[in-house]
Enzyme design. Structure first.
Site, PDB file in Angstrom:
ATOM      1  N   HIS A 246      -6.061  -0.681  40.695  1.00 60.27           N
ATOM      2  CA  HIS A 246      -7.252  -1.444  40.328  1.00 60.27           C
ATOM      3  C   HIS A 246      -7.080  -2.202  39.009  1.00 60.27           C
ATOM      4  CE1 HIS A 246      -8.375   2.214  37.884  1.00 60.27           C
ATOM      5  NE2 HIS A 246      -8.855   1.276  37.072  1.00 60.27           N
TER       6      HIS A 246
ATOM      7  N   ASP B  25      -4.520   4.243  44.626  1.00 62.45           N
ATOM      8  CA  ASP B  25      -4.756   3.597  43.341  1.00 62.45           C
ATOM      9  C   ASP B  25      -3.519   3.635  42.442  1.00 62.45           C
ATOM     10  OD1 ASP B  25      -6.232   2.130  41.529  1.00 62.45           O
ATOM     11  OD2 ASP B  25      -7.121   3.898  40.573  1.00 62.45           O
TER      12      ASP B  25
ATOM     13  N   SER C  92      -7.102   3.403  31.977  1.00 61.47           N
ATOM     14  CA  SER C  92      -6.636   3.447  33.362  1.00 61.47           C
ATOM     15  C   SER C  92      -5.161   3.094  33.467  1.00 61.47           C
ATOM     16  CB  SER C  92      -7.454   2.478  34.218  1.00 61.47           C
ATOM     17  OG  SER C  92      -8.785   2.898  34.328  1.00 61.47           O
TER      18      SER C  92
END
Length: 441
Positions: free
Chosen positions: A154, A184, A259
């Site tokens: 993402h 992911d 992230s």
């Protein structure tokens, strides 16, 4: 008492015991004749006493000051600010491996040169048809010396350009090698050699309560920050935007920008990829709940992406699935209201070879119950292409079991795509067309 007459304004009325009233009165005018006071006898005894008292006071003050100085001097020594003369130990980069536990400064020193800042730009079209430039930031970590870097899918999804900044400040253009949305995970690459790759650990050995640290770029500005916490839970099943994940739950401080960064244990080994956090849940503010993808779940995929650009052994069934609902059960007159409804079967696919049919409802895959499409996606993550599983299926009022050998997901297909109208119509996907087609009307 006082009284008045015209000759003398003030007179005294003598009472018993006063001076004889017949005694002559002194009528001198003291305004004209200065009054002569009789000399008083000096009281030298009082002066001596006063002098003695003053001497005693001075002597007592000196003695008291000495005692106070001794006492206060001792107190000052105890209450004064104490400054440590400890020499700070020099933190040098240590070699990860060999089962040696490290201090947190050593964990940081051993990994910070492997961590990178990932800055992404992309374009989109707004409501008025105008092209808008978007920017986002994330984190990644080097997995090889020749420029391969792991991050979240993402973070780089839809990116028109990706730039990577190393700890030493050098910035490089990066290319997206590939990724997998269901897990992911993504791999990007920069044209450089001599990177410091991380050492991967075994995420299956993590225990609840174990100390871990996250290194990354919170908010995209506080670059190369480290936060420490503990493992709050292992094998935590969560759902992110409809996609199920098996996660490591931690209480490290994790924020946007973290992230894709590494989750590191006390041995300096990377055991997870920081992926998500809960900031609110059902209108309740949440603190200290973050998640990381277990490295064991994705390392094979990372290597596959590095080699082929995508996950080549990702399992594929070959159906159009949808979540079974109570409304559908009433429409179809089914006795089950949960499971995955099969809207279509691709010709020549694993599903067709196993005997799956349109209108079937998948209830279980091996011993895993399937209640909706999220369960189906989660169950598939436990298999690779070529694996065989037993599907328990509801069909025509009965339960049947089928043996299915998973196909390889085609390169241009990421998953068994769910029926689009299944969510658009509240879980109700054109039942009459299926009903008429199935029964030949």
């Amino acid at each position: 008492m006082y009284y008045e007459d015209e000759n003398n304004l003030y007179h005294y009325n003598y009472r018993k015991g006063d001076t004889n009233p017949n005694e002559p009165v002194d009528i001198r005018n003291y305004a004209d004749e200065p009054w002569e006071e009789k000399p008083k006898k000096k009281n030298r005894g009082g002066l001596k006493i006063a002098a003695l008292a003053l001497c005693c006071a001075l002597l007592g003050g000196l003695v008291g000051a000495g005692v106070s100085h001794a006492i206060l001097g001792t107190r000052v020594n105890h209450t004064s600010v104490q400054v440590s003369d400890r020499e700070v130990a020099e933190i040098s980069t240590v070699k990860v491996g060999g089962g040696k536990q490290l201090t947190m400064p050593e964990v940081y020193a051993a990994n910070v040169n492997s961590v990178v800042s990932v800055n992404v730009s992309s374009t989109s079209t707004n409501y008025f048809g105008q092209t808008v430039e978007n920017a986002a930031s994330g984190t990644g970590f080097a997995i090889t010396q020749d420029g391969y870097i792991v991050t979240n899918y993402h973070v780089v999804e839809g990116a028109s350009s990706v730039k990577v900044t190393l700890y030493n400040g050098e910035t490089y253009d990066a290319s997206v090698i590939g990724g997998d949305e269901d897990y992911d995970v993504a791999v990007i690459k920069i044209d450089v050699t001599g990177l410091s790759p991380v050492v991967l650990g075994d995420s299956s050995k993590l225990a609840i309560g174990e100390t871990v640290a996250a290194i990354g770029n919170p908010l995209g500005e506080l670059t190369f920050s480290m936060s420490q916490g503990i493992v709050s839970c292992v094998d935590r099943a969560i759902n992110v935007d409809g996609t199920p994940f098996n996660m490591i739950q931690v209480d490290c401080s994790i924020n946007p920008g973290n992230s894709g960064g590494p989750l590191v244990n006390t041995y300096g080994e990377v055991v997870g990829i920081v992926s998500a956090k809960y900031s609110s849940y059902s209108s309740t503010t949440v603190e200290g709940i973050g998640f990381a993808i277990p490295i064991n779940d994705v390392i094979a995929m990372i290597e596959d992406i590095m080699t082929n650009g995508y996950v080549t052994n990702k399992p594929f069934i070959g159906i159009t699935p949808g979540t079974m609902t109570q409304q559908m059960a009433q429409q179809y007159r089914y006795s089950v209201s949960e499971g995955v409804f099969v809207y279509s079967v691709e010709p020549g696919s694993a599903a067709e070879k196993a005997g799956l049919q349109m209108g079937d409802v998948i209830l279980k895959i091996d011993d895993k119950e399937i209640k909706d499409t999220s369960d189906l996606t989660a169950a598939k993550k436990g298999y690779s292409a070529g694996d065989t599983a037993t599907f328990t299926v509801y069909r025509g009022g009965e339960t049947v079991q089928l043996e299915l050998t998973f196909d390889v997901t085609p390169e241009d297909t990421t998953t068994d795509a769910p029926a689009q109208n299944n969510t658009q119509n509240g879980g109700y996907y054109d039942p009459w067309s299926w009903f008429f087609g199935n029964f030949g009307f």
